[in-house]
Design a protein around this motif. Structure first.
Motif, PDB file in Angstrom:
ATOM      1  N   MET A   1       0.848  -1.190   0.000  1.00 49.93           N
ATOM      2  CA  MET A   1       0.000   0.000   0.000  1.00 49.93           C
ATOM      3  C   MET A   1       0.885   1.242   0.000  1.00 49.93           C
ATOM      4  O   MET A   1       1.054   1.930   1.010  1.00 49.93           O
ATOM      5  CB  MET A   1      -0.924  -0.003   1.208  1.00 49.93           C
ATOM      6  N   ASP A   2       1.453   1.510  -1.145  1.00 53.85           N
ATOM      7  CA  ASP A   2       2.347   2.649  -1.299  1.00 53.85           C
ATOM      8  C   ASP A   2       2.191   3.149  -2.719  1.00 53.85           C
ATOM      9  O   ASP A   2       1.396   2.622  -3.487  1.00 53.85           O
ATOM     10  CB  ASP A   2       3.793   2.225  -1.014  1.00 53.85           C
ATOM     11  N   GLY A   3       2.934   4.151  -3.084  1.00 57.28           N
ATOM     12  CA  GLY A   3       2.906   4.594  -4.468  1.00 57.28           C
ATOM     13  C   GLY A   3       2.506   6.040  -4.665  1.00 57.28           C
ATOM     14  O   GLY A   3       2.646   6.577  -5.756  1.00 57.28           O
TER      15      GLY A   3
ATOM     16  N   LEU B   1     -11.123   3.747 -16.145  1.00 59.32           N
ATOM     17  CA  LEU B   1     -10.020   4.672 -16.407  1.00 59.32           C
ATOM     18  C   LEU B   1      -8.683   3.952 -16.327  1.00 59.32           C
ATOM     19  O   LEU B   1      -7.762   4.248 -17.092  1.00 59.32           O
ATOM     20  CB  LEU B   1     -10.050   5.827 -15.403  1.00 59.32           C
ATOM     21  N   TYR B   2      -8.591   3.001 -15.409  1.00 55.99           N
ATOM     22  CA  TYR B   2      -7.355   2.217 -15.298  1.00 55.99           C
ATOM     23  C   TYR B   2      -7.179   1.328 -16.522  1.00 55.99           C
ATOM     24  O   TYR B   2      -6.069   1.164 -17.033  1.00 55.99           O
ATOM     25  CB  TYR B   2      -7.390   1.370 -14.024  1.00 55.99           C
TER      26      TYR B   2
ATOM     27  N   ALA C   1       3.194  -6.251 -10.130  1.00 51.87           N
ATOM     28  CA  ALA C   1       3.035  -4.843  -9.744  1.00 51.87           C
ATOM     29  C   ALA C   1       1.833  -4.255 -10.485  1.00 51.87           C
ATOM     30  O   ALA C   1       1.583  -4.570 -11.632  1.00 51.87           O
ATOM     31  CB  ALA C   1       4.307  -4.072 -10.084  1.00 51.87           C
ATOM     32  N   HIS C   2       1.086  -3.424  -9.778  1.00 48.95           N
ATOM     33  CA  HIS C   2      -0.079  -2.788 -10.395  1.00 48.95           C
ATOM     34  C   HIS C   2      -0.364  -1.493  -9.649  1.00 48.95           C
ATOM     35  O   HIS C   2       0.288  -1.164  -8.661  1.00 48.95           O
ATOM     36  CB  HIS C   2      -1.300  -3.717 -10.326  1.00 48.95           C
ATOM     37  N   ARG C   3      -1.314  -0.756 -10.143  1.00 48.62           N
ATOM     38  CA  ARG C   3      -1.736   0.461  -9.445  1.00 48.62           C
ATOM     39  C   ARG C   3      -3.254   0.519  -9.445  1.00 48.62           C
ATOM     40  O   ARG C   3      -3.859   1.481  -9.862  1.00 48.62           O
ATOM     41  CB  ARG C   3      -1.127   1.701 -10.093  1.00 48.62           C
ATOM     42  N   LYS C   4      -3.861  -0.559  -8.932  1.00 49.40           N
ATOM     43  CA  LYS C   4      -5.312  -0.684  -8.957  1.00 49.40           C
ATOM     44  C   LYS C   4      -5.981  -0.389  -7.631  1.00 49.40           C
ATOM     45  O   LYS C   4      -7.198  -0.506  -7.516  1.00 49.40           O
ATOM     46  CB  LYS C   4      -5.706  -2.096  -9.427  1.00 49.40           C
TER      47      LYS C   4
ATOM     48  N   ALA D   1      -5.391   9.128  -7.248  1.00 48.96           N
ATOM     49  CA  ALA D   1      -4.225   9.980  -7.501  1.00 48.96           C
ATOM     50  C   ALA D   1      -3.820   9.991  -8.965  1.00 48.96           C
ATOM     51  O   ALA D   1      -3.462  11.040  -9.507  1.00 48.96           O
ATOM     52  CB  ALA D   1      -3.049   9.515  -6.640  1.00 48.96           C
ATOM     53  N   ASN D   2      -3.884   8.831  -9.622  1.00 48.84           N
ATOM     54  CA  ASN D   2      -3.376   8.721 -10.991  1.00 48.84           C
ATOM     55  C   ASN D   2      -4.442   9.010 -12.050  1.00 48.84           C
ATOM     56  O   ASN D   2      -4.257   9.865 -12.906  1.00 48.84           O
ATOM     57  CB  ASN D   2      -2.792   7.326 -11.215  1.00 48.84           C
ATOM     58  N   GLU D   3      -5.546   8.285 -11.992  1.00 44.52           N
ATOM     59  CA  GLU D   3      -6.573   8.437 -13.028  1.00 44.52           C
ATOM     60  C   GLU D   3      -7.450   9.671 -12.801  1.00 44.52           C
ATOM     61  O   GLU D   3      -7.807  10.369 -13.750  1.00 44.52           O
ATOM     62  CB  GLU D   3      -7.444   7.183 -13.099  1.00 44.52           C
ATOM     63  N   LEU D   4      -7.820   9.947 -11.535  1.00 49.86           N
ATOM     64  CA  LEU D   4      -8.646  11.121 -11.248  1.00 49.86           C
ATOM     65  C   LEU D   4      -7.801  12.364 -11.003  1.00 49.86           C
ATOM     66  O   LEU D   4      -8.339  13.463 -10.855  1.00 49.86           O
ATOM     67  CB  LEU D   4      -9.541  10.856 -10.034  1.00 49.86           C
ATOM     68  N   GLU D   5      -6.478  12.170 -10.933  1.00 49.39           N
ATOM     69  CA  GLU D   5      -5.514  13.270 -10.801  1.00 49.39           C
ATOM     70  C   GLU D   5      -5.779  14.135  -9.569  1.00 49.39           C
ATOM     71  O   GLU D   5      -5.597  15.346  -9.588  1.00 49.39           O
ATOM     72  CB  GLU D   5      -5.497  14.138 -12.064  1.00 49.39           C
ATOM     73  N   MET D   6      -6.171  13.479  -8.471  1.00 49.25           N
ATOM     74  CA  MET D   6      -6.322  14.191  -7.208  1.00 49.25           C
ATOM     75  C   MET D   6      -4.946  14.422  -6.593  1.00 49.25           C
ATOM     76  O   MET D   6      -4.018  13.642  -6.796  1.00 49.25           O
ATOM     77  CB  MET D   6      -7.216  13.388  -6.253  1.00 49.25           C
ATOM     78  N   ASN D   7      -4.809  15.496  -5.829  1.00 51.77           N
ATOM     79  CA  ASN D   7      -3.564  15.792  -5.144  1.00 51.77           C
ATOM     80  C   ASN D   7      -3.193  14.635  -4.214  1.00 51.77           C
ATOM     81  O   ASN D   7      -4.033  14.131  -3.464  1.00 51.77           O
ATOM     82  CB  ASN D   7      -3.718  17.088  -4.341  1.00 51.77           C
TER      83      ASN D   7
END
Length: 483
Positions: A143-145, A330-331, A259-262, A269-275
């Motif tokens: 749970m990082d990234g 989006l992913y 590895a994934h970012r799901k 953070a990535n797809e919705l581009e939240m801070n």
């Protein structure tokens, strides 16, 4: 020595240790450089989470210097050194998965020994517990990234444990260990808990696995003290996200170790581009509310604890599923973009292959589509033609056509449909006076190769349409023929 003075001294030592690590990371190139307008704007060091391990080591040394007994914590310290050590090695070089897993089990066995639960007569329960805790350590470690998520969430969990520890007449563990762990997270957070792209350090595997080992040790001590496993509610937000993501991976038949970012926060953070900091604060806040309610609001009975944990887990699960149902596409779009070619390269090798295929084909021609021709937005085609090949006299009524001679030599012939004769010729070659030309829409034309190995690039707008009419030379003159 006053407790607060001790904490201040340790905090100063930890800041110095982190700065020293930055020098080490710079020397051995454990850095990621962010560029802005062509210039390096931020340098971020990997493995900055080694400070979590150092905080516990420093705590142990301080306790010894002050004459305090920490013999019961030696197995835990050894286990932490093992898991954090192998993760730190991975910052420099790859480690076989079998070696890493074996070290994780040995380290967790040392933790259990330190907690006093190594009952060999119940070996099967011990084995199950080892598997669960090793799995939990890796789930938390994964749970990082994004900036702040590891430091922020760990701070909330450790703070909740610290507050609860002071609720007992006999604490489940030394208050100072929790306090120093919090100091380590705060020092690291100062360099990491920043908006996307501005972090000075990433936790890395050494940090995320190390802090998960510390947290699980503290929660394990709490569970043994109370006989109540529902205190795992302190990890409920991570637990629901991590477990449901694993289930999702299994349903999608993706490798669970890939590895994934799901994770939900990664999509935010990535797809919705939240801070990044905003996302981290959301996770921190939800977990803090859950933990404080567990400590101060829920009746201190096993039935009440189980009811609370089940209800909260169900609410989090529904929220996760609804979020994924709305935004997971989006992913998938991101994955499709990764598989797309960045460009089509027109190389001499490609041109040679097309010429060979043209020579072997019955019509002595070979086409090769470029770009997004399949979507029908435009046509960009390489056409290899030989001198003996015949291109019908044709026209394009809805688009002009650009002709570029890439190799060889060719002639473009223009025809007048009324006079039924050739009215103009243009010779093209890469080294000649004329390399390319644009044929206006509706103009009758054809191309002929003057040399073997000729390849031409043809560019037109719109979807491909078969030639409907041609000019054919018959009985001494050209006749308009409908195909």
């Amino acid at each position: 020595m006053n407790t607060w003075v001790l904490y201040i001294i340790i905090a100063v030592v930890l800041v110095a240790a982190e700065l020293v690590y930055f020098r080490v990371a710079d020397k051995y190139n454990l850095v990621e450089k962010q560029k802005e307008n062509g210039h390096i704007s931020t340098i971020t060091r990997r493995g900055g989470g080694v400070i979590f391990l150092l905080s516990i080591v420093i705590w142990g040394l301080m306790m010894l210097l002050l004459g305090n007994e920490i013999l019961d914590y030696i197995p835990f310290l050894c286990g932490l050194l093992l898991v954090a050590g192998i993760s730190f090695v991975e910052e420099f070089r790859s480690v076989p998965e079998s070696v890493r897993v074996a070290i994780h089990f040995v380290a967790m066995g040392l933790m259990f020994w330190g907690m006093g639960v190594m009952y060999w007569n119940l070996w099967w329960k011990l084995l199950i517990a080892l598997i669960v805790f090793v799995g939990a350590m890796n789930v938390i470690g994964f749970m990082d990234g994004i900036n702040g998520i590891t430091a922020g969430y760990s701070f909330v969990v450790l703070l909740s444990l610290f507050l609860l520890n002071n609720q007992f007449d006999e604490p489940f563990m030394l208050d100072s260990l929790l306090g120093v762990s919090i100091l380590g997270v705060v020092v690291f957070g100062f360099y990491n808990f920043r908006p996307g792209g501005k972090a000075k350090a990433f936790a890395g595997s050494v940090g995320s696995v190390g802090i998960s080992f510390i947290i699980l040790f503290a929660i394990g001590k709490l569970i043994i003290k109370t006989g109540d496993v529902t205190w795992l509610a302190f990890l409920l937000v991570y637990g629901v996200d991590g477990c449901l993501t694993i289930i999702h991976q299994a349903i999608k038949r993706k490798g669970l170790g890939r590895a994934h970012r799901k994770h939900a926060y990664q999509l935010m953070a990535n797809e919705l581009e939240m801070n990044h900091v905003v996302v981290s604060v959301i996770y921190m806040t939800i977990q803090l509310i859950i933990s404080l309610a567990m400590i101060y609001l829920v009746p201190d009975t096993l039935e009440a604890h189980w009811t609370y944990v089940i209800v909260v887990a169900l609410v989090l699960s529904v929220a996760y599923i609804l979020f994924m149902k709305k935004y997971y596409y989006l992913y998938e779009l991101y994955l499709r973009r990764l598989k797309q070619k960045t460009c089509d390269k027109i190389t001499q090798t490609l041109l040679g292959r097309l010429t060979s295929q043209a020579k072997a084909s019955p019509g002595l021609q070979m086409n090769y589509e470029l770009g997004n021709a399949a979507k029908g937005l435009s046509q960009r085609t390489l056409n290899a033609i030989e001198p003996e090949s015949v291109v019908p006299i044709h026209r394009h009524q809805k688009s002009s056509e650009t002709v570029v001679c890439l190799r060889g030599r060719l002639v473009v012939e223009f025809y007048d449909v009324l006079e039924r004769r050739c009215i103009e010729t243009q010779e093209l070659s890469p080294n000649g006076a004329l390399i390319a030309l644009n044929i206006t829409e509706g103009q009758w034309h054809t191309v002929r190769a003057l040399e073997s190995g000729t390849v031409v690039l043809l560019v037109k707008d719109g979807r491909y349409e078969a030639i409907k009419q041609t000019l054919v030379y018959t009985n001494g003159h050209y006749e308009l023929v409908r195909n």
